[in-house]
Design a protein around this motif. Sequence first.
Motif, mmCIF file in Angstrom:
data_model
loop_
_atom_site.group_PDB
_atom_site.id
_atom_site.type_symbol
_atom_site.label_atom_id
_atom_site.label_comp_id
_atom_site.label_asym_id
_atom_site.label_seq_id
_atom_site.Cartn_x
_atom_site.Cartn_y
_atom_site.Cartn_z
ATOM 1 N N ILE A 5 40.271 29.618 39.030
ATOM 2 C CA ILE A 5 40.149 28.174 39.184
ATOM 3 C C ILE A 5 41.342 27.530 38.490
ATOM 4 N N VAL A 6 42.047 26.652 39.219
ATOM 5 C CA VAL A 6 43.238 25.999 38.685
ATOM 6 C C VAL A 6 43.084 24.490 38.842
ATOM 7 N N ASP A 7 42.990 23.788 37.707
ATOM 8 C CA ASP A 7 42.883 22.323 37.725
ATOM 9 C C ASP A 7 43.236 21.808 36.339
ATOM 10 N N ASP A 8 43.952 20.695 36.274
ATOM 11 C CA ASP A 8 44.345 20.176 34.963
ATOM 12 C C ASP A 8 43.214 19.432 34.261
ATOM 13 N N PHE A 23 27.411 32.016 43.816
ATOM 14 C CA PHE A 23 27.821 33.111 44.690
ATOM 15 C C PHE A 23 27.931 34.393 43.864
ATOM 16 N N ASN A 24 26.987 35.282 44.054
ATOM 17 C CA ASN A 24 26.985 36.535 43.296
ATOM 18 C C ASN A 24 28.217 37.385 43.554
ATOM 19 N N VAL A 25 28.866 37.158 44.698
ATOM 20 C CA VAL A 25 30.047 37.957 45.053
ATOM 21 C C VAL A 25 31.321 37.460 44.363
ATOM 22 N N LEU A 26 31.264 36.286 43.731
ATOM 23 C CA LEU A 26 32.447 35.741 43.057
ATOM 24 C C LEU A 26 32.412 36.057 41.564
ATOM 25 N N LYS A 27 33.522 36.585 41.065
ATOM 26 C CA LYS A 27 33.641 36.905 39.649
ATOM 27 C C LYS A 27 34.831 36.120 39.085
ATOM 28 N N PRO A 28 34.567 35.083 38.276
ATOM 29 C CA PRO A 28 35.674 34.323 37.697
ATOM 30 C C PRO A 28 36.483 35.200 36.734
ATOM 31 N N VAL A 29 37.789 35.336 37.002
ATOM 32 C CA VAL A 29 38.656 36.138 36.137
ATOM 33 C C VAL A 29 39.654 35.279 35.363
ATOM 34 N N ALA A 30 39.857 34.027 35.823
ATOM 35 C CA ALA A 30 40.778 33.123 35.129
ATOM 36 C C ALA A 30 40.435 31.684 35.474
ATOM 37 N N VAL A 31 40.516 30.824 34.463
ATOM 38 C CA VAL A 31 40.315 29.385 34.631
ATOM 39 C C VAL A 31 41.469 28.729 33.875
ATOM 40 N N GLN A 36 51.883 26.863 36.348
ATOM 41 C CA GLN A 36 52.618 27.920 35.662
ATOM 42 C C GLN A 36 51.651 29.000 35.155
ATOM 43 N N GLN A 37 50.554 28.554 34.527
ATOM 44 C CA GLN A 37 49.521 29.493 34.078
ATOM 45 C C GLN A 37 48.910 30.217 35.274
ATOM 46 N N ALA A 38 48.736 29.488 36.373
ATOM 47 C CA ALA A 38 48.126 30.077 37.567
ATOM 48 C C ALA A 38 48.936 31.268 38.064
ATOM 49 N N VAL A 39 50.249 31.116 38.134
ATOM 50 C CA VAL A 39 51.103 32.206 38.606
ATOM 51 C C VAL A 39 51.007 33.395 37.647
ATOM 52 N N ALA A 40 51.081 33.129 36.353
ATOM 53 C CA ALA A 40 51.000 34.203 35.350
ATOM 54 C C ALA A 40 49.660 34.932 35.428
ATOM 55 N N GLU A 41 48.572 34.174 35.525
ATOM 56 C CA GLU A 41 47.247 34.794 35.589
ATOM 57 C C GLU A 41 47.024 35.505 36.922
ATOM 58 N N ILE A 43 49.351 37.125 38.597
ATOM 59 C CA ILE A 43 50.048 38.405 38.442
ATOM 60 C C ILE A 43 49.187 39.370 37.618
ATOM 61 N N LYS A 44 48.541 38.848 36.597
ATOM 62 C CA LYS A 44 47.730 39.662 35.690
ATOM 63 C C LYS A 44 46.427 40.152 36.335
ATOM 64 N N HIS A 45 45.711 39.254 37.038
ATOM 65 C CA HIS A 45 44.363 39.561 37.523
ATOM 66 C C HIS A 45 44.254 39.819 39.023
ATOM 67 N N ARG A 46 45.201 39.317 39.803
ATOM 68 C CA ARG A 46 45.190 39.439 41.269
ATOM 69 C C ARG A 46 43.863 39.018 41.914
ATOM 70 N N PRO A 47 43.371 37.803 41.621
ATOM 71 C CA PRO A 47 42.131 37.359 42.275
ATOM 72 C C PRO A 47 42.339 37.228 43.782
#
Length: 121
Positions: A5-8, A23-31, A36-41, A43-47
């Motif tokens: 999830i990406v929002d200021d 949604f049981n099929v969705l697993k939040p890996v980054a918020v 800039q953080q979105a691109v870095a995260e 690369i790290k998590h590949r959601p």
Amino acid sequence: MDLMIVDDSKMMRDVILDICKQFNVLKPVAVVSDGQQAVAEFIKHRPQLITMDLTMPKLDGISAILKIIEIDPTVKILVISAVSDVETAIKALSSGARGFLLKPFSREDLTEYIIEILKEK
């Protein structure tokens, strides 16, 4: 399916996260709060699914979408933005987003968009 999830706006991040928890099929890996953080995260998590705001500090949503799509063109990105002009929506979609949801939105609206994106192959 991993979700980022990406929002200021913290409030908006919390609302989106709360809706996505149904949604049981969705697993939040980054918020995160900016592109800039979105691109870095990414690369790290590949959601596989990203909700992306457009107007953010450091790196706007369109630029973040372009960078992320360059890394993985199969990622599913749903833009959630208060920017309502048609030109911006077209730009987001032509940059690689799979959908565009206008703020403010209802719980039902976001749920429908996510269901449609999850149905995509």
